[in-house]
Scaffold this active site. Structure first.
Site, PDB file in Angstrom:
ATOM      1  N   SER A  81       0.827  -1.199   0.000  1.00  0.00           N
ATOM      2  CA  SER A  81       0.000   0.000   0.000  1.00  0.00           C
ATOM      3  C   SER A  81       0.867   1.258   0.000  1.00  0.00           C
ATOM      4  CB  SER A  81      -0.939   0.003   1.213  1.00  0.00           C
ATOM      5  OG  SER A  81      -1.930  -0.989   1.087  1.00  0.00           O
ATOM      6  N   HIS A 127      -5.146  17.597  -9.508  1.00  0.00           N
ATOM      7  CA  HIS A 127      -4.225  18.463 -10.246  1.00  0.00           C
ATOM      8  C   HIS A 127      -5.011  19.555 -10.973  1.00  0.00           C
ATOM      9  CE1 HIS A 127      -0.416  16.264  -9.789  1.00  0.00           C
ATOM     10  NE2 HIS A 127      -1.181  15.193  -9.713  1.00  0.00           N
ATOM     11  N   THR A 179     -18.030   9.955  -6.407  1.00  0.00           N
ATOM     12  CA  THR A 179     -17.764  11.361  -6.704  1.00  0.00           C
ATOM     13  C   THR A 179     -18.629  12.304  -5.881  1.00  0.00           C
ATOM     14  OG1 THR A 179     -19.371  11.349  -8.520  1.00  0.00           O
ATOM     15  CG2 THR A 179     -17.080  10.804  -9.069  1.00  0.00           C
ATOM     16  N   LYS A 180     -19.639  11.745  -5.191  1.00  0.00           N
ATOM     17  CA  LYS A 180     -20.541  12.566  -4.364  1.00  0.00           C
ATOM     18  C   LYS A 180     -20.739  11.901  -3.007  1.00  0.00           C
ATOM     19  CE  LYS A 180     -23.094  14.553  -8.262  1.00  0.00           C
ATOM     20  NZ  LYS A 180     -24.422  14.744  -8.904  1.00  0.00           N
TER      21      LYS A 180
END
Length: 209
Positions: A81, A127, A179-180
């Site tokens: 990891s 980014h 994503t939410k």
């Protein structure tokens, strides 16, 4: 002086921030210099690991003194990891398992009794890309904290994106891209992940949404 106060003072002074960053971080990669790994990291690990916590062999610990790292009691970070607190603190609770080949990039907080399966990516970093006249690698980054609450199970090959909050006792199905925010006591799946079940306390069972 308190570390957080010192950090605030350094961040307010661009020159000091630049010098400190150059001293600590490797200019050819997003990881601390060897002197930090050899001398500073052992001190951080000793002071931030709870009783019975384990970090398996071949784990890459990109830990710097710029931000915090904590690993709760009886928690495990499995083989191969990556843990990186270069742009934000990483806090892992008690009795939590970070599975094989996971990537955890702060800022991120993972609660107690939580399971992350294999190949999970949790990244509080993005980014910047808006200026088309500059390569993306030269535009810097933005960060937004990820919070994964207690008793969560995240299946294999999931991606948790910056700024997401995953509620208590929630299941994220394997291969999902979150994503939410996902509320407490939910099951979510897909790309992007959507809630497919929620627990109904009145009926005492999981109900399809």
């Amino acid at each position: 002086m308190n570390l957080s106060i010192l950090k605030q003072k350094i961040n307010k002074n661009p020159r000091s921030k630049y010098i400190i960053h150059k001293l600590i971080m490797n200019p050819q990669g997003a990881c601390p210099r060897k002197w930090v790994k050899w001398f500073v990291n052992p001190i951080i690990f000793f002071s931030s690991k709870g009783k019975g916590a384990k970090i398996r062999s071949y784990t890459i610990m990109n830990i710097s003194p710029i931000n915090q790292f904590t690993l709760g009691s009886n928690s495990v970070i499995e083989y191969f990891s990556l843990i990186d607190n270069g742009v934000g603190s990483v806090h892992i609770g008690n009795n939590t398992r970070i599975g094989l080949r996971n990537t955890i990039i702060g800022p991120a907080r993972i609660g107690d009794n939580t399971i992350l399966a294999q190949n999970v990516v949790v990244s509080g970093l993005n980014h910047n890309y808006k200026n088309i006249n500059l390569p993306i690698r030269k535009q810097g980054v933005t960060v937004s904290p990820i919070v994964i609450e207690d008793e969560v199970w995240i299946g294999a090959n999931c991606i948790i994106t910056a700024g997401v909050h995953i509620g208590k006792h929630t299941v994220i199905a394997g291969g999902s891209v979150v994503t939410k925010n996902i509320p407490d006591y939910s099951i979510a799946a897909g790309n992007p992940a959507k809630i497919i079940k929620q627990y109904d306390p009145d009926k005492g069972e999981w109900i399809k949404v």
